[in-house]
Design an enzyme around this catalytic site. Structure first.
Site, mmCIF file in Angstrom:
data_model
loop_
_atom_site.group_PDB
_atom_site.id
_atom_site.type_symbol
_atom_site.label_atom_id
_atom_site.label_comp_id
_atom_site.label_asym_id
_atom_site.label_seq_id
_atom_site.Cartn_x
_atom_site.Cartn_y
_atom_site.Cartn_z
ATOM 1 N N HIS A 241 146.609 72.136 55.009
ATOM 2 C CA HIS A 241 146.344 71.767 53.724
ATOM 3 C C HIS A 241 145.283 70.762 53.505
ATOM 4 O O HIS A 241 145.460 69.767 53.281
ATOM 5 C CB HIS A 241 147.634 71.254 53.037
ATOM 6 C CG HIS A 241 147.965 70.857 51.717
ATOM 7 N ND1 HIS A 241 148.312 69.874 50.850
ATOM 8 C CD2 HIS A 241 147.021 71.545 50.545
ATOM 9 C CE1 HIS A 241 148.429 70.085 49.810
ATOM 10 N NE2 HIS A 241 147.617 71.110 49.477
ATOM 11 N N SER A 263 149.489 67.198 47.654
ATOM 12 C CA SER A 263 149.121 67.538 46.350
ATOM 13 C C SER A 263 148.624 66.736 45.321
ATOM 14 O O SER A 263 149.299 65.601 45.117
ATOM 15 C CB SER A 263 150.093 68.510 45.916
ATOM 16 O OG SER A 263 150.354 69.278 46.726
ATOM 17 N N CYS A 265 146.215 64.547 45.279
ATOM 18 C CA CYS A 265 145.733 63.369 45.950
ATOM 19 C C CYS A 265 144.260 63.066 46.092
ATOM 20 O O CYS A 265 143.768 62.476 47.020
ATOM 21 C CB CYS A 265 146.621 62.815 47.080
ATOM 22 S SG CYS A 265 148.237 62.602 46.637
HETATM 23 P P1 GTP Z 1 146.073 70.059 44.810
HETATM 24 O O1 GTP Z 1 145.407 70.978 44.188
HETATM 25 O O2 GTP Z 1 147.302 69.616 44.132
HETATM 26 O O3 GTP Z 1 146.337 70.091 46.183
HETATM 27 O O4 GTP Z 1 145.437 68.738 44.566
HETATM 28 P P2 GTP Z 1 144.149 67.696 45.166
HETATM 29 O O5 GTP Z 1 144.386 67.203 46.562
HETATM 30 O O6 GTP Z 1 142.879 68.955 45.270
HETATM 31 O O7 GTP Z 1 143.849 66.763 44.250
HETATM 32 P P3 GTP Z 1 142.754 66.453 43.099
HETATM 33 O O8 GTP Z 1 141.294 66.349 43.772
HETATM 34 O O9 GTP Z 1 142.826 67.431 41.974
HETATM 35 O O10 GTP Z 1 142.967 64.801 42.467
HETATM 36 C C1 GTP Z 1 144.229 64.786 41.671
HETATM 37 C C2 GTP Z 1 144.132 63.183 41.128
HETATM 38 O O11 GTP Z 1 143.772 62.318 42.253
HETATM 39 C C3 GTP Z 1 143.216 63.306 39.970
HETATM 40 O O12 GTP Z 1 144.017 62.615 38.871
HETATM 41 C C4 GTP Z 1 141.975 62.506 40.308
HETATM 42 O O13 GTP Z 1 141.331 61.647 39.282
HETATM 43 C C5 GTP Z 1 142.765 61.419 41.454
HETATM 44 N N1 GTP Z 1 141.752 61.109 42.375
HETATM 45 C C6 GTP Z 1 140.809 61.946 43.320
HETATM 46 N N2 GTP Z 1 140.206 61.389 43.852
HETATM 47 C C7 GTP Z 1 140.308 59.829 43.560
HETATM 48 C C8 GTP Z 1 139.688 58.773 44.148
HETATM 49 O O14 GTP Z 1 138.785 58.653 45.015
HETATM 50 N N3 GTP Z 1 140.101 57.574 43.664
HETATM 51 C C9 GTP Z 1 141.203 57.579 42.790
HETATM 52 N N4 GTP Z 1 141.641 56.190 42.165
HETATM 53 N N5 GTP Z 1 141.708 58.594 42.142
HETATM 54 C C10 GTP Z 1 141.322 60.031 42.584
HETATM 55 C C1 SPV Z 2 149.515 72.109 45.455
HETATM 56 O O1 SPV Z 2 150.419 71.816 44.964
HETATM 57 O O2 SPV Z 2 149.016 71.274 46.495
HETATM 58 C C2 SPV Z 2 148.366 72.835 45.065
HETATM 59 C C3 SPV Z 2 148.914 73.686 43.595
HETATM 60 O O3 SPV Z 2 147.201 72.948 45.511
HETATM 61 S S1 SPV Z 2 149.628 74.974 44.083
HETATM 62 O O4 SPV Z 2 148.741 76.303 44.582
HETATM 63 O O5 SPV Z 2 150.288 75.497 42.954
HETATM 64 O O6 SPV Z 2 150.424 74.722 45.292
HETATM 65 MN MN MN Z 3 147.137 71.942 47.311
#
Ligand code: GTP
Ligand code: SPV
Ligand code: MN
Length: 599
Positions: A241, A263, A265
């Protein structure tokens, strides 16, 4: 748009492939689910146009403002179907221990019986779509194929963006003769009649009762992580992941980094990072290879080579802005499916943190927006978009050999204790750092948000087998010829006494990545502590940002007493897996406990 595209390629529909095993399976599924028609997806534009037209007609999709968001759509899901459902997700291995305490388990025969009862007749009056797909570039030896059967045209449209779907994938499947079988129905969307079942030993997935991404786009978490992690263990590779990005320095050298954050994060955000101004002016660039899943295996030179098995992004909408993630915002200007976002009065998508000065008129359920009733966009609202639309999409992202990984990064939401960054002493220590990861839960899964839990390697919801065996598999890569990446841990989410984030994050995270590359090259300085190598504030380029004394102390500090408690808890966690937990990890944990005691 061709009128014919909606007509099934073959009305009888069950013998459309040169591969007998595929025809037989489609016939069996059709006999169980009893659809009106069967449609084999070829992935063509005409097919997609016809499906979109059908979904616009029946209200599954709403058209967004054609001027501001051409060829983009809004889908509002059932309000009880907005996230992954970990409590209804099962790994069904013959022996319960093979699934491990990290998974919900059911005996395969019982699981099949339970879920098949739900599938019985569930497609009456509907079309059964057969989706052949390839995870990874069609011509890559690292790619793997599957076929998803679904009764949801929304799933078809999303799978078309997220995977290489259609004729080319079918040709590869017919050549290889094998594929992962995924059966999906949106069913009644009743949370009490919802099950996401995995049968890793049969390379089979059965998902009933949800249309939400992680539950329904079976190529993604179900195949590319839960089933693939099982395959990867048997075949000597890793299904993770993780995002994958390339960092190009002013000298034109590119280093690739893979990072596992739980997720919601920060994977999408880090993968699309835009360097701070000083770095941009100096010539630094960041290239996006993938934002969620990474498959990697050792190459002939002993390094780990990684591909992104996906072709698109299923990204979190809230918080995405021209300031936080301009690349994502540019990516989703056209040909994008939005799910559960709010709407402006002129049908533009809207979410909290978009910050473009517009206001929402309608919330994600389709009601007039009322701030008293919660956010306009669901916190787990998402966009689905082709990776090719991303301005930072790496020219190496489609390379069949993958990219060589220089560093692996683990991280989570840790408001206290955990510093901004530290480096593992060696591979075994790095595996322990991954195994010990903790993070606060997010809206990506149903249940409480902000609760601290162990989420090893960000794979707690996604590892298709016993974590003890998974950690053992990770350790097994440390062979004599291996040239393994360095392993790091980061925490962008450390909070101050007033509850605010101490690190600016987003683009400024490049400062931390630059230090990592410096460590990989043997150039950057660090201080040795019992938990690993830490930089001081002076070891990072902090030009242009202003950290308070509290921030400096907490982001670069080592808090012995807190870590003693943390490592006691890590010891208990590892012990929870019993004798299956690799001794090498337990020994590593004990070494650190002893070092922490020395004072
Ligand atoms: P999944 O698709 O669920 O696997 O998530 P992901 O890990 O790709 O998460 P994503 O990058 O979409 O971040 C989700 C949340 O984290 C958002 O609300 C962002 O604003 C917050 N975020 C991302 N990077 C940072 C950072 O460097 N600092 C802070 N404070 N928040 C962050
Ligand atoms: C996650 O939840 O880590 C995602 C979105 O990337 S989903 O594909 O729905 O699991
Ligand atoms: Mn994910």
């Amino acid at each position: 748009m061709s009128a014919d595209a909606r007509k099934p390629v073959n009305q009888a529909g069950t013998a459309n492939s040169k591969l007998a095993a595929l025809n037989t399976w489609v016939a069996e599924v059709a006999a169980l689910t009893r659809p009106d028609t069967i449609h084999w997806c070829d992935g063509s534009d005409a097919e997609n146009d016809a499906l979109i037209a059908q979904m616009l007609a029946d209200g599954t999709l709403l058209k967004l403002n054609e001027k501001t968001h051409p060829d983009s759509w809004l889908h509002r899901s059932h309000p009880d179907d907005v996230a992954r459902v970990e409590h209804l997700t099962f790994v069904c291995t013959t022996a319960q221990d093979d699934a491990g305490p990290n998974n919900h388990w059911m005996a395969p025969a019982e699981a099949h019986a339970k879920v098949d009862a739900l599938f019985d007749g569930c497609m009456a009056g509907r079309t059964l779509y057969v989706i052949p797909y390839c995870m990874g570039p069609i011509d890559s030896p690292l790619s793997r194929c599957g076929v998803e059967i679904t009764d949801s045209p929304y799933v078809v449209a999303n799978m078309r963006i997220m995977t290489r779907m259609g004729a080319a994938a079918l040709a590869r499947i017919e050549k290889e003769g094998s594929f992962v079988r995924g059966l999906h129905s949106i069913g009644e969307l009743d949370p009490d009649r919802r099950l996401i079942m995995h049968f890793p030993e049969e390379l089979t997935i059965k998902s009933y009762g949800s249309g939400y991404g992680g539950n329904a786009l079976l190529g993604k978490k179900c195949h590319a992580l839960r089933i693939a992690s099982h395959q990867a263990r048997n075949e000597g590779w890793l299904a993770e992941h993780m995002l994958i990005l390339g960092i190009e320095n002013p000298q034109g050298e590119t280093h690739y980094i893979a990072a596992a954050f739980p997720s919601a994060c920060g994977k999408t955000n880090l993968a699309m990072l835009i360097p701070p101004e000083g770095y941009r002016n100096a010539g630094w660039k960041v290239w996006t290879v993938g934002d969620d899943i990474c498959w990697m295996r050792p190459g002939a030179d002993g390094r780990l080579y990684a591909i992104n098995p996906e072709a698109g992004f299923f990204g979190v909408a809230p918080g995405t802005s021209a300031k936080s993630n301009p690349n994502a915002l540019a990516t989703i200007q056209h040909d994008t499916i939005f799910t559960n976002v709010g709407l402006t009065a002129d049908d533009q998508p809207w979410w909290e943190g978009l910050g473009n000065g517009q206001q929402p008129a309608t919330d994600w359920r389709g009601n007039p927006y009322d701030p008293e009733k919660g956010p306009a966009a669901h916190p787990n609202s998402r966009f689905t978009v082709s990776a090719k639309q991303c301005p930072s999409y790496s020219p190496m992202a489609e390379d069949p050999q993958g990219v060589p990984i220089s560093a692996i990064v683990f991280g989570g939401r840790r408001p206290s204790l955990v510093p901004l960054v530290f480096e593992a002493r060696d591979w075994t220590h790095g595996v322990l750092i991954g195994a010990a990861m903790g993070s606060e839960t997010t809206a990506a899964a149903t249940g409480a948000v902000g609760v601290m839990r162990r989420d090893p390697m960000a794979m707690k919801p996604f590892c298709g087998y016993n974590f003890a065996d998974y950690f053992g598999h990770w350790l097994s890569f440390d062979t004599s010829g291996a040239k393994l990446p360095k392993i790091f841990h980061v925490n962008w989410f450390r909070k101050g006494d007033d509850g605010s984030f101490l690190w600016p994050g987003f683009g400024d995270n490049l400062r931390v990545l630059e230090w990592m590359i410096g460590r990989v090259k043997g150039e950057a300085h660090a201080v040795e502590t019992p938990i690993g190598h830490l930089p001081t504030g002076a070891d990072l380029n902090l030009d242009g940002i202003d950290l308070s004394d509290e921030a400096e102390a907490k982001l670069f500090g080592f808090e012995r007493e807190g870590w003693q408690a943390e490592f006691a808890s890590i010891g208990d966690y590892l012990d929870g897996y019993g004798p299956r937990m690799p001794q090498a990890l337990k020994d590593e944990q004990r070494r650190i406990v002893a070092a922490l005691e020395k004072g």
